[in-house]
Design an enzyme around this catalytic site. Structure first.
Site, PDB file in Angstrom:
ATOM      1  N   SER A   1      -3.067   2.493 -10.823  1.00  0.00           N
ATOM      2  CA  SER A   1      -2.435   3.268 -11.879  1.00  0.00           C
ATOM      3  C   SER A   1      -3.019   4.794 -12.088  1.00  0.00           C
ATOM      4  CB  SER A   1      -2.292   2.712 -13.149  1.00  0.00           C
ATOM      5  OG  SER A   1      -3.454   2.735 -13.969  1.00  0.00           O
TER       6      SER A   1
ATOM      7  N   GLU B   1      -4.856   3.789   1.183  1.00  0.00           N
ATOM      8  CA  GLU B   1      -3.452   3.446   0.543  1.00  0.00           C
ATOM      9  C   GLU B   1      -3.156   4.627  -0.618  1.00  0.00           C
ATOM     10  OE1 GLU B   1      -1.198   0.114  -2.154  1.00  0.00           O
ATOM     11  OE2 GLU B   1      -3.421   0.156  -2.049  1.00  0.00           O
TER      12      GLU B   1
ATOM     13  N   GLU C   1      -3.777   6.077 -14.711  1.00  0.00           N
ATOM     14  CA  GLU C   1      -5.070   5.887 -15.511  1.00  0.00           C
ATOM     15  C   GLU C   1      -6.172   5.492 -14.957  1.00  0.00           C
ATOM     16  OE1 GLU C   1      -1.181   5.970 -17.976  1.00  0.00           O
ATOM     17  OE2 GLU C   1      -2.137   4.772 -16.164  1.00  0.00           O
TER      18      GLU C   1
ATOM     19  N   GLY D   1      -2.411  -8.764  -0.006  1.00  0.00           N
ATOM     20  CA  GLY D   1      -2.897  -9.888  -0.809  1.00  0.00           C
ATOM     21  C   GLY D   1      -3.772  -9.315  -1.892  1.00  0.00           C
TER      22      GLY D   1
END
Length: 402
Positions: free
Chosen positions: A383, A253, A385, A137
């Site tokens: 992302s 992650e 970027e 979450g």
């Protein structure tokens, strides 16, 4: 070639290798060779067959699904050298790790570092056995790339919190048992007002709504919290420590999303075999010379990435865990994954354009969906970027110029 693993007597490793081979022979069904990890699948855990369940339980009981995690919490307690032997022997027979998902990739390593002893003993064994599925979450409709702008609020109600708010892109939320969640406990400070909370997905007031993707799958959801009661003992670390803990989890992650440290090739047939099947071969080589060269380049890039990732992870572990270098692994690993999918679609030609109906094999249809799904890998988990900014600032030492 020098090994990155710690020194260990050869005879001891030989004995362990024999133990692994015996275990695999007794517990890994040959029919599962080439299958996938149902627990970690974006399609959910419902595809787990009785054979897969037996394989998962066998690995979980040994702790070998999480081989280097502490034995006292259900992990394997293996050394790095032993873990490498286990991975090599599994690869040799085509076995795959049946213990996976976000609990293994992200939450477990973070809880081992920041959780209390009670929290570790409560939550880690369910992860090592593959019995408890976790979801994340983090992102919110108005707090995507600017995660610290999250507004889901946990109000102090004495012995518990009352959580209200919304999360989005909750991967596997419709199948998850529990959620590790970033919430706001103080509205006066953007970063220091964030805390790390564990929420039961079956608690009253938790609602999930799956989001359908262009690939046709619904691997993630919108998640709504309405007056959800969460016990105070589900707070990881201290109030206000959530941003620090949350960033650490993101490093785990990104390392795992990149495929970093993997000793196995990406799933599916090799590009060379696929090209020989669809394009043809001459004298044992892929008939199309240009395609042959591009496949060879990808194979070399992927192998170089694997070796680099293994070295980085070994160095990071020696230094106390993952670091900002995970952003490099995430950027390169996901790019290589997308390149592979593009090559597969090109190799298959017209057979790589199917969506449904007759004339296409299930593998061909899966490749199309995997190609589309792969477009998201350079966005989720931070992302490209965002990763480039982290690399520039925290690794290269570059500063913003006004």
């Amino acid at each position: 070639m020098a090994t990155l693993a710690e020194p260990q007597a050869g005879s001891a490793l030989d004995d362990f290798r024999a133990e692994v081979r015996s275990f695999l022979e007794a517990n890994f069904p040959p029919s599962l060779k080439g299958k996938g990890n149902a627990l970690a699948s974006v399609e959910g855990p419902t595809r787990e067959t009785p054979e897969m369940t037996a394989w998962r339980k066998a690995m979980g009981e040994r702790g070998w699904g999480t081989p280097t995690w502490p034995k006292e919490y259900g992990g394997g307690g293996l050394s790095k050298a032993e873990a490498r032997v286990l991975a090599d022997e599994m690869a040799r027979v085509g076995a795959w790790n049946p213990i996976g998902g976000m609990g293994v990739m992200m939450f477990g390593p973070t809880l081992l570092e920041y959780g209390s002893e009670e929290q570790k003993r409560e939550h880690i064994p369910g992860i090592t056995m593959g019995e408890v599925r976790w979801c994340q979450g983090y992102s919110e409709p108005n707090a995507g790339s600017d995660l610290a702008n999250l507004q889901t609020f946990a109000a102090d109600a004495g012995d518990h919190y009352v959580v209200n708010g919304q999360k989005t892109w909750t991967s596997g939320g419709q199948w998850a048992d529990k959620c590790f969640c970033l919430v706001r406990t103080d509205k006066s400070d953007k970063h220091k007002g964030i805390s790390f909370l564990l929420i039961d997905m079956t608690a009253p007031g938790v609602e999930v709504k799956p989001i359908k993707m262009i690939s046709g799958m619904s691997p993630f959801c919108e998640t709504f919290f309405t007056d959800v009661k969460v016990p105070k003992e589900n707070l990881v670390g201290q109030e206000g420590q959530g941003w620090t803990i949350g960033k650490r989890l993101l490093q785990h992650e990104r390392t795992n999303l990149s495929g970093g440290g993997s000793r196995l090739q990406m799933s599916g047939p090799s590009l060379a075999d696929l090209a020989k099947k669809f394009v043809g071969e001459e004298d044992g080589k892929i008939a199309d010379r240009d395609l042959r060269a591009r496949i060879a380049k990808w194979e070399m890039d992927w192998r170089a990435f694997q070796l680099t990732a293994m070295r980085v992870m070994a160095e990071s572990k020696a230094a106390g865990g993952v670091s900002e270098v995970s952003s490099i692994l995430k950027t390169i690993g996901t790019k290589l994954g997308q390149e592979r999918s593009e090559l597969i679609i090109e190799i298959e030609g017209l057979q790589g354009l199917g969506w449904e109906g007759e004339g296409y094999s299930q593998e061909e249809l899966n490749n199309v969906r995997a190609w589309l799904f792969g477009k998201a890998t350079t966005i989720y988990g931070g992302s490209t970027e965002v990763q480039n900014n982290i690399i520039a600032k925290r690794i290269l030492g570059m500063l913003d110029h006004q």
